[in-house]
Design an enzyme around this catalytic site. Structure first.
Site, PDB file in Angstrom:
ATOM      1  CG  PHE A 153       5.159  31.383 -19.578  1.00 22.78           C
ATOM      2  CD1 PHE A 153       5.705  31.144 -18.327  1.00 22.78           C
ATOM      3  CD2 PHE A 153       3.892  31.966 -19.652  1.00 22.78           C
ATOM      4  CE1 PHE A 153       5.006  31.450 -17.170  1.00 22.78           C
ATOM      5  CE2 PHE A 153       3.194  32.272 -18.501  1.00 22.78           C
ATOM      6  CZ  PHE A 153       3.753  32.023 -17.254  1.00 22.78           C
ATOM      7  NE  ARG A 154      13.573  31.261 -21.925  1.00 17.58           N
ATOM      8  CZ  ARG A 154      14.518  32.200 -22.009  1.00 17.58           C
ATOM      9  NH1 ARG A 154      14.610  32.904 -23.112  1.00 17.58           N
ATOM     10  NH2 ARG A 154      15.338  32.438 -21.011  1.00 17.58           N
ATOM     11  CG  LEU A 155       4.807  30.590 -25.262  1.00 12.83           C
ATOM     12  CD1 LEU A 155       3.388  30.283 -24.806  1.00 12.83           C
ATOM     13  CD2 LEU A 155       5.320  29.485 -26.196  1.00 12.83           C
TER      14      LEU A 155
END
Length: 204
Positions: free
Chosen positions: A180-182
């Site tokens: 999740f683009r973390l």
């Protein structure tokens, strides 16, 4: 494997051991050119310029690549001796960025690496007026044939304009893909070459 683990963060007191570990994994995982890096310099008008080069040496002294000093990148680095680079290993979903001052390697270092190159590549270094206008492909092939004949026997000397460059980083960032683009990001910074490194995590 793809995430920057707690052990990575806890154990990496300086960036070069971590880089060596990641680079070793990239050499096993990447199908093509794990040593490829995008190198950015700045021209006389302050406009950034970027191209792909190959990393040939990495260690506490810095990151080394080789080029024609009369090329666009060579002229830019002579006028403004600083650069930034990024290595992206798609198979591992990782990248490393670094930037710092640039100096030329010693003549002995450049000679040693030039001698290790394939004979055809050494001929090409003599034949190519890198980055300058080329009237036709035939003109390049003619130049290659000229130097292949000139150096048909014996060793091929290093052209006086062909050398290596070392980026002595003051900042190195390690990036690892996260769900999740973390993403995980760790950056090492120092005030000057030889100074102690400071390490911190960054928001994705």
């Amino acid at each position: 494997m793809n995430k920057l683990t707690g052990d990575d963060l806890a154990d990496a007191l300086e960036p070069f051991d971590l880089f060596d570990s990641w680079f070793a994994e990239a050499r096993k995982a990447e199908l093509n050119d794990p040593e490829a890096m995008a190198l950015a310099s700045v021209d006389a008008d302050g406009l950034p310029d970027v191209r792909m080069v190959l990393l040939k040496e990495a260690g506490p002294a810095g990151f080394v690549f080789y080029s024609n000093a009369e090329s666009a990148k060579g002229r830019e680095l002579a006028a403004n001796p600083g650069a930034a680079a990024v290595m992206h290993w798609k198979s591992l979903r990782r990248q490393v960025r670094f930037r710092g001052a640039v100096t030329q390697v010693s003549g002995a270092e450049a000679d040693a690496y030039f001698a290790s190159r394939a004979r055809e590549s050494r001929i090409g270094a003599w034949a190519s007026q890198q980055s300058r206008p080329l009237e036709s492909r035939f003109a390049l092939e003619k130049a290659v044939a000229k130097y292949a004949l000139k150096y048909a026997i014996g060793e091929i000397p290093r052209p006086p304009y062909w050398t290596g460059y070392r980026i002595a980083p003051v900042q190195i960032e390690f990036w690892s893909d996260g769900a999740f683009r973390l993403h995980d990001r760790i950056v090492f910074r120092r005030d000057s070459v030889g100074a102690a490194w400071r390490k911190e995590r960054l928001y994705p």
